[in-house]
Design a protein around this motif. Sequence first.
Motif, short mmCIF file in Angstrom:
data_model
loop_
_atom_site.label_atom_id
_atom_site.label_comp_id
_atom_site.label_asym_id
_atom_site.label_seq_id
_atom_site.Cartn_x
_atom_site.Cartn_y
_atom_site.Cartn_z
N LEU A 379 0.82 -1.21 0.00
CA LEU A 379 0.00 0.00 0.00
C LEU A 379 0.85 1.26 0.00
O LEU A 379 0.47 2.27 -0.58
N GLY A 380 2.01 1.22 0.66
CA GLY A 380 2.95 2.34 0.62
C GLY A 380 2.34 3.66 1.04
O GLY A 380 1.87 3.83 2.17
N MET A 381 2.30 4.64 0.11
CA MET A 381 1.87 6.00 0.41
C MET A 381 0.40 6.10 0.79
O MET A 381 -0.02 7.08 1.38
N ALA A 382 -0.41 5.08 0.48
CA ALA A 382 -1.83 5.14 0.82
C ALA A 382 -2.04 5.14 2.33
O ALA A 382 -3.11 5.54 2.80
N ASN A 416 -9.40 0.26 2.54
CA ASN A 416 -10.76 0.70 2.82
C ASN A 416 -10.87 1.32 4.21
O ASN A 416 -11.53 2.35 4.39
N ALA A 417 -10.18 0.71 5.19
CA ALA A 417 -10.19 1.26 6.54
C ALA A 417 -9.53 2.63 6.58
O ALA A 417 -9.98 3.53 7.30
N ASP A 436 -11.61 -24.35 15.06
CA ASP A 436 -10.85 -24.90 13.94
C ASP A 436 -10.67 -23.86 12.83
O ASP A 436 -10.45 -24.21 11.67
N THR A 437 -10.78 -22.57 13.19
CA THR A 437 -10.59 -21.51 12.21
C THR A 437 -9.66 -20.44 12.76
O THR A 437 -9.46 -20.32 13.98
N LEU A 438 -9.10 -19.66 11.85
CA LEU A 438 -8.32 -18.47 12.22
C LEU A 438 -9.19 -17.26 11.93
O LEU A 438 -9.63 -17.05 10.80
N GLU A 439 -9.45 -16.46 12.97
CA GLU A 439 -10.30 -15.27 12.82
C GLU A 439 -9.42 -14.03 12.76
O GLU A 439 -8.57 -13.81 13.62
N VAL A 440 -9.64 -13.22 11.73
CA VAL A 440 -8.89 -11.99 11.53
C VAL A 440 -9.86 -10.82 11.62
O VAL A 440 -10.94 -10.85 11.00
N ARG A 441 -9.48 -9.78 12.39
CA ARG A 441 -10.34 -8.60 12.54
C ARG A 441 -9.54 -7.35 12.17
O ARG A 441 -8.39 -7.18 12.60
N ILE A 442 -10.14 -6.49 11.37
CA ILE A 442 -9.52 -5.21 10.97
C ILE A 442 -10.46 -4.10 11.41
O ILE A 442 -11.61 -4.01 10.93
N PRO A 471 -13.09 8.40 -3.08
CA PRO A 471 -13.08 7.73 -4.38
C PRO A 471 -13.23 6.22 -4.24
O PRO A 471 -12.77 5.63 -3.27
N GLY A 472 -13.86 5.60 -5.23
CA GLY A 472 -14.04 4.16 -5.25
C GLY A 472 -15.26 3.80 -6.06
O GLY A 472 -16.14 4.63 -6.30
N VAL A 473 -15.31 2.54 -6.49
CA VAL A 473 -16.43 2.06 -7.30
C VAL A 473 -17.17 0.91 -6.65
O VAL A 473 -18.08 0.34 -7.23
#
Length: 525
Positions: A379-382, A416-417, A436-442, A471-473
């Motif tokens: 993502l760099g500069m974003a 997006n965040a 039995d799952t890996l949960e990821v939260r952002i 901006p975005g679609v």
Amino acid sequence: MHDASAIPDAPTASSPRAGHAKAVAACGLTTALTWPIHDILDPVNTVMLFLLTVVLVATRWGRGPAVLASFLSVGLFDFFYVPPRWSFAVSDIQYLLTFAVMLTVALIIGHLTIGLRQRADEANASAKRSQALYTLASHLAGAMSIENVRQHSASFAATQLHAELSLWVCAPDNTLVPATPDDAALPHQAGPDVARVMHMVHHEHKGVASHQLADSGQLVIALPLTGSTRSRGVLLLSPLRAHDPTLDRHRPLLDAVTSLVATAIERLHFVEVAHQHQIEANGERLRNSILSALSHDIRTPLTALYGLADTLTLIQPPLPDRAQEMSSAIRDQAMRLNRMVSNLLDMARLQRGKDAGQLPLRLEWQPIEEVIGASIQMLGMALQDHAVQVHLRSDLPLVHIDAVLMERVFGNLIENAAKYSPAGSAIHINAEVQGDTLEVRINNDGAGFPPDRLQEVFNLFERGMPESTVPGVGLGLAICRAIIEAHCGRIEACNPAEGGAQVRFTLPLGTPPTIEPESEGEDRT
């Protein structure tokens, strides 16, 4: 449906009198035919002819005329053929036994004949009803609209059940609405309570038959149209004529009719749903084809535009400051547009794979922290206005994923965040094992998702804030969902109680390969 197949009407008031008169005439005719030959005809044969007359009368005109013919035959035989003739006196006492036996036999024969006739009539009526029911089933199977269903069922009710029919179907909000304008007015016998009873029948799936629902005291029957998945409406019937018992006498036939009507209505519903899904699928395929074609065509001039803008920023001697700023702006906007086009291409590719039943995944066992790190670096500069804080346990297992696609997931979610949170706020990434799952939260500190559109934000070209200036679609979250579901995981959006917005997804853990430890004596380079 023709009247020829209808249940026969009840006999008129004049029918019994006509039958009795014909019975008298038949007995008189038998006497007239046998009297000229009574001298050469044995009395037993004369008795047999009178018994035959009783059988014919019972077959043609029913029980009452048959009983009359039995007594009349005995009287005529006594008056004309038993000495002394022309009187009812009996010279030989054994003739009394003859009369008693003759009367008994005549009554029994008449009774048996009438029973056979009734059973034959019942069998014929049952055959006609079965044929009419088969015709109704054929018409309902080919019905193309609710109006056709109502027309055929009302015709059957009028001809076979002598009843008026009203059809009410289930609306999307689970209320009852008339199938046609003709059904808007309830049957003319129905009272004011029938609407409440229909509502109860619809929700409790139990029929109701009552004489209290009609102002005139007539029978009104409300039956639920129960389909395989839910109630499809209510069928309301009432007799066309006062005190007609046909409707109440054929309750099993009513059950068959309601089953056929419910099946026809349910079939029309599923046909409409399938047709709508087919239209949506065709539209989706067309849209994906257009997106893919346009994206490929746009990418080539975009690459050239980005290259030219980047060259302008590096040209020697340097351009004036104003021109340098414009060149940098052109380069940045070209890069942003290039990312949008890349999203379009990825979405088209993912959708093609989904339509084909599988996505082209290159699954490998990867540490999730490396994928997250690569996404942040990409993502760099974003992310220049946001700090990304990653909270991971040191003992997280490896996950079986396509690392390139998962980098796209993290990249889209983090970007997006960043777009929807205030400058200077932090973005938090958490990952932990849940079963039995890996949960990821952002998480971010933005305004959150619209509470009534938490699932819609993952649809194509849907945005959390349609009127936003960001901006975005509306492709980023749709791509994330397609990739996560291809990995047999789940993704959802929510607004935590502490504020902000959160997107969380799960990935199945599976069984990672065992890594053999290196031996102490092995050389390390």
